[in-house]
Design a protein around this motif. Structure first.
Motif, PDB file in Angstrom:
ATOM      1  N   THR A  80       0.821  -1.209   0.000  1.00 24.26           N
ATOM      2  CA  THR A  80       0.000   0.000   0.000  1.00 24.26           C
ATOM      3  C   THR A  80       0.858   1.264   0.000  1.00 24.26           C
ATOM      4  N   ARG A  81       2.139   1.149   0.347  1.00 23.76           N
ATOM      5  CA  ARG A  81       3.024   2.316   0.316  1.00 23.76           C
ATOM      6  C   ARG A  81       3.386   2.706  -1.117  1.00 23.76           C
ATOM      7  N   GLN A  83       2.416   3.713  -4.465  1.00 23.68           N
ATOM      8  CA  GLN A  83       1.262   4.264  -5.159  1.00 23.68           C
ATOM      9  C   GLN A  83       1.603   4.417  -6.630  1.00 23.68           C
ATOM     10  N   SER A  85       0.110   6.202  -9.985  1.00 23.88           N
ATOM     11  CA  SER A  85      -0.904   7.081 -10.569  1.00 23.88           C
ATOM     12  C   SER A  85      -1.004   6.777 -12.067  1.00 23.88           C
ATOM     13  N   LYS A  94       8.456   1.989 -12.020  1.00 24.10           N
ATOM     14  CA  LYS A  94       7.370   2.169 -11.058  1.00 24.10           C
ATOM     15  C   LYS A  94       6.326   1.060 -11.196  1.00 24.10           C
ATOM     16  N   PHE A  98       5.509  -1.679  -8.309  1.00 22.91           N
ATOM     17  CA  PHE A  98       4.136  -1.913  -7.870  1.00 22.91           C
ATOM     18  C   PHE A  98       3.778  -3.391  -8.005  1.00 22.91           C
ATOM     19  N   GLN A 102       2.777  -6.124  -5.047  1.00 27.18           N
ATOM     20  CA  GLN A 102       1.525  -6.881  -5.097  1.00 27.18           C
ATOM     21  C   GLN A 102       1.789  -8.391  -5.118  1.00 27.18           C
TER      22      GLN A 102
END
Length: 196
Positions: A80-81, A83, A85, A94, A98, A102
């Motif tokens: 959750t840290r 993020q 966009s 990025k 992510f 996950q």
């Protein structure tokens, strides 16, 4: 000869009177007291042997489950840290970071799911509670049985006519019933802390 004949007649009469006064019931009652004391000691030993082992088992399962759940929680928190966009969707680093976060959550959840059949601390805590209650109930019954046999023995050696034979033939003395120590007013504690 007349005296011997009288003594010959008195011997069976003496045996009947001793048998009638319950002289043989004294050692029987004393053995019953000793047996009940042995039963009580066995229940105390059972508690001393069983409870620490059960507590250690429950601690072990709880620790194993804790490590699985901590791993899932940490993986979820780290995921959750990160993020992402809509503007970051074109940055491969990025997106990869992510996805990695996950995937760690997914792997942790899979580990949790695989370990789920082995997650037994709740059942083990309940089993421990049952064993504690059962053990204390056994001890309570053994104490009561011991005290009852002591009461019967003490009554037997203090009542007429067995009191005479108990004192003369056996030197019988009253037995001491079980009495709880003053500290017994406080319930024992079971600790699941780090101290062993």
């Amino acid at each position: 000869m007349n005296v011997l004949r009288r003594l010959g007649l008195l011997a069976p009469l003496a045996a009947l009177s001793l048998g009638g006064c319950g002289i043989n019931s004294v050692p029987t009652a004393e053995e019953q007291v000793n047996a009940k004391w042995g039963d009580l000691q066995a229940d105390y030993q059972r508690r001393a042997d069983l409870i620490p082992n059960l507590v250690a088992t429950v601690k072990g399962y709880a620790q194993q489950e804790k490590s699985v759940l901590v791993e899932v929680t940490q993986a979820r928190a780290s995921a959750t840290r990160i993020q992402l966009s809509p503007a970051d969707l074109s940055d491969p680093q990025k997106v990869s970071a992510f996805n990695d976060a996950q995937n760690r959550v997914t792997l942790s959840l899979q580990r949790l799911q695989e370990a789920y059949p082995d997650l037994k601390s709740n059942a083990n805590f309940l089993a421990l509670q049952d064993q504690l209650e059962g053990t204390e109930n056994q001890i309570k019954v053994a104490r009561r049985d011991y005290n009852e046999s002591v009461r019967e023995y003490n009554t037997l050696i203090r009542t007429f006519p067995t009191a005479i034979g108990a004192k003369v033939f056996y030197g019988a003395k009253p037995k001491v019933p079980f009495e709880a120590a003053a500290a017994a007013q406080t319930a024992p504690t079971v600790s699941f802390g780090n101290a062993s």
